[in-house]
Design a protein around this motif. Sequence first.
Motif, PDB file in Angstrom:
ATOM      1  N   PRO A   1      -2.093   3.936   7.288  1.00 17.71           N
ATOM      2  CA  PRO A   1      -3.336   3.312   7.075  1.00 17.71           C
ATOM      3  C   PRO A   1      -3.497   2.276   8.541  1.00 17.71           C
ATOM      4  O   PRO A   1      -2.737   1.907   9.142  1.00 17.71           O
ATOM      5  CB  PRO A   1      -3.503   2.465   6.175  1.00 17.71           C
ATOM      6  CG  PRO A   1      -2.084   1.954   5.830  1.00 17.71           C
ATOM      7  CD  PRO A   1      -1.199   3.150   6.262  1.00 17.71           C
ATOM      8  N   ILE A   2      -4.552   2.327   9.122  1.00 18.50           N
ATOM      9  CA  ILE A   2      -5.024   1.571  10.446  1.00 18.50           C
ATOM     10  C   ILE A   2      -4.854  -0.024  10.197  1.00 18.50           C
ATOM     11  O   ILE A   2      -5.229  -0.493  11.379  1.00 18.50           O
ATOM     12  CB  ILE A   2      -6.058   2.187  11.169  1.00 18.50           C
ATOM     13  CG1 ILE A   2      -7.339   1.786  10.577  1.00 18.50           C
ATOM     14  CG2 ILE A   2      -6.011   3.619  10.995  1.00 18.50           C
ATOM     15  CD1 ILE A   2      -8.516   2.228  11.852  1.00 18.50           C
TER      16      ILE A   2
ATOM     17  N   GLY B   1       3.665   1.832   6.663  1.00 22.39           N
ATOM     18  CA  GLY B   1       2.914   0.680   6.010  1.00 22.39           C
ATOM     19  C   GLY B   1       2.153   0.102   7.423  1.00 22.39           C
ATOM     20  O   GLY B   1       1.033   0.227   7.682  1.00 22.39           O
ATOM     21  N   SER B   2       3.027  -0.990   7.777  1.00 18.59           N
ATOM     22  CA  SER B   2       2.282  -1.739   8.843  1.00 18.59           C
ATOM     23  C   SER B   2       3.151  -2.542   9.627  1.00 18.59           C
ATOM     24  O   SER B   2       4.445  -2.778   9.130  1.00 18.59           O
ATOM     25  CB  SER B   2       1.206  -2.737   8.465  1.00 18.59           C
ATOM     26  OG  SER B   2       1.741  -3.790   7.538  1.00 18.59           O
TER      27      SER B   2
ATOM     28  N   VAL C   1       0.889  -1.170   0.088  1.00 22.24           N
ATOM     29  CA  VAL C   1      -0.146  -0.088   0.106  1.00 22.24           C
ATOM     30  C   VAL C   1       0.963   1.402   0.129  1.00 22.24           C
ATOM     31  O   VAL C   1       0.285   2.341  -0.603  1.00 22.24           O
ATOM     32  CB  VAL C   1      -1.001  -0.030   1.162  1.00 22.24           C
ATOM     33  CG1 VAL C   1      -2.047  -1.121   1.154  1.00 22.24           C
ATOM     34  CG2 VAL C   1      -0.250   0.064   2.605  1.00 22.24           C
ATOM     35  N   THR C   2       2.066   1.349   0.602  1.00 25.53           N
ATOM     36  CA  THR C   2       2.784   2.477   0.434  1.00 25.53           C
ATOM     37  C   THR C   2       3.413   2.583  -0.769  1.00 25.53           C
ATOM     38  O   THR C   2       3.668   3.695  -1.445  1.00 25.53           O
ATOM     39  CB  THR C   2       3.924   2.562   1.623  1.00 25.53           C
ATOM     40  OG1 THR C   2       4.903   0.948   1.324  1.00 25.53           O
ATOM     41  CG2 THR C   2       3.562   2.426   2.913  1.00 25.53           C
TER      42      THR C   2
ATOM     43  N   ALA D   1      -5.286  -5.899  -1.539  1.00 23.88           N
ATOM     44  CA  ALA D   1      -5.138  -4.686  -0.337  1.00 23.88           C
ATOM     45  C   ALA D   1      -5.904  -3.953  -0.872  1.00 23.88           C
ATOM     46  O   ALA D   1      -5.682  -3.176  -1.916  1.00 23.88           O
ATOM     47  CB  ALA D   1      -3.722  -4.760   0.192  1.00 23.88           C
ATOM     48  N   ASN D   2      -6.521  -3.223   0.319  1.00 17.57           N
ATOM     49  CA  ASN D   2      -7.352  -1.788  -0.041  1.00 17.57           C
ATOM     50  C   ASN D   2      -6.259  -0.661   0.178  1.00 17.57           C
ATOM     51  O   ASN D   2      -5.703  -0.497   1.304  1.00 17.57           O
ATOM     52  CB  ASN D   2      -8.273  -1.547   0.982  1.00 17.57           C
ATOM     53  CG  ASN D   2      -9.265  -0.345   0.582  1.00 17.57           C
ATOM     54  OD1 ASN D   2      -8.861   0.575  -0.200  1.00 17.57           O
ATOM     55  ND2 ASN D   2     -10.351  -0.268   1.319  1.00 17.57           N
ATOM     56  N   PRO D   3      -5.850  -0.001  -1.106  1.00 18.85           N
ATOM     57  CA  PRO D   3      -4.863   1.200  -0.687  1.00 18.85           C
ATOM     58  C   PRO D   3      -5.534   2.318  -0.104  1.00 18.85           C
ATOM     59  O   PRO D   3      -4.847   3.375  -0.113  1.00 18.85           O
ATOM     60  CB  PRO D   3      -4.288   1.169  -1.964  1.00 18.85           C
ATOM     61  CG  PRO D   3      -5.291   0.899  -3.051  1.00 18.85           C
ATOM     62  CD  PRO D   3      -6.303  -0.045  -2.325  1.00 18.85           C
TER      63      PRO D   3
END
Length: 370
Positions: free
Chosen positions: A294-295, A89-90, A33-34, A308-310
């Motif tokens: 993002p959470i 990102g996470s 996502v990043t 993945a939902n970006p």
Amino acid sequence: NQRNERIKNHRIKKHMPLHKIAVLGGDGIGPEVTREACVILSALQDSLPELKLEFTEFDWGSEYFLKTGRMMPEDGLEQLKSFDAILFGSAGSLEVPDHITLWGLRLEICQHFDQYANVRPSRLLPGIQSPLKNIGPAELDWVIVRENTEGEYSGAGGRVHPKLPQEVGIDVSVFTRDGIERVMRYAFELALTRPKKQLTLVTKSNAQRHGMVLWDEVFEKLKHDFPGITTDKMLVDAITTRMVLQPQSLDTIVATNLHADILSDLAAALSGSLGIGPTANINPERNFPSMFEPIHGSAFDLVGKDLANPLGAFWSCVMMLEHLQENMGASLLMSAIEEVCQEGRHLPKDLGGNSCTGEVTTEVCAALKK
């Protein structure tokens, strides 16, 4: 010559500010996502030539840990200090314990860079359906302000008598008057910028009779400095019911590190999906870079599948641009996100669509070009 060079650099920065962005994809779908977020920001630069962003990627995270025994280098924080913002990102891996991934990277950055205000907006975007019945955008529009450096996640505690029957694990919630006041003041000032000018305090002082009572007392004292704000107070368990049954009654919410962490996940789900929620970890004094993410977490089941939902990362970029005072860029990007959601033809699966990650990015880029 050195003086002339400084003057030249100052003029360049004044007329064409260059924002240096550190990109930490981290674990799971974080790098995916990043990466898409950087594509979106590059497209935004094409639409706004005056917007100048420079990205530097760091491969820190669980894979780095498995190679080196650390989630980031020993001088990692020093490397990040020179950046204007961090896009994250996470953190989380199936191969590394969660307390290592979290404390070795994300919380390490949040605490040492004094990012004490964690800001998590939740609203129903155009075209997105809430799991709540008959709820529209006017009824669900919140901002949760989370104390981000102490409280239940202060890191105080320890373990004694390891591996014996009497082994004890202790975590101590640490609440300081200064730490409480500064995040509450931030929440009050944020509430002033919103139409309702309303702030709800989340507490649990009926059971936690020391730290949370201090939390309540600071709020009661501080609210007199903001007579234009309507305030109320609610226990954390009760507010979950209010979020579901009376969402229109809430606006700005301030809560402790743990309570807001949980409530903001509920808020994101009620606004359509966990995948759409953004986060800003703010150092309001700007002594250190702030971090945007993002959470949704690592989402191991989606890794490598282009599912993945970006949008949570994109919305986090909106918050990053706002923090960098690039308001035109932030407005254009948010409008592009809303346009794609409103059209509904290219939504990720968690929002009821069938589009892959890259397709969502392509559509947001196309909306930006309009």
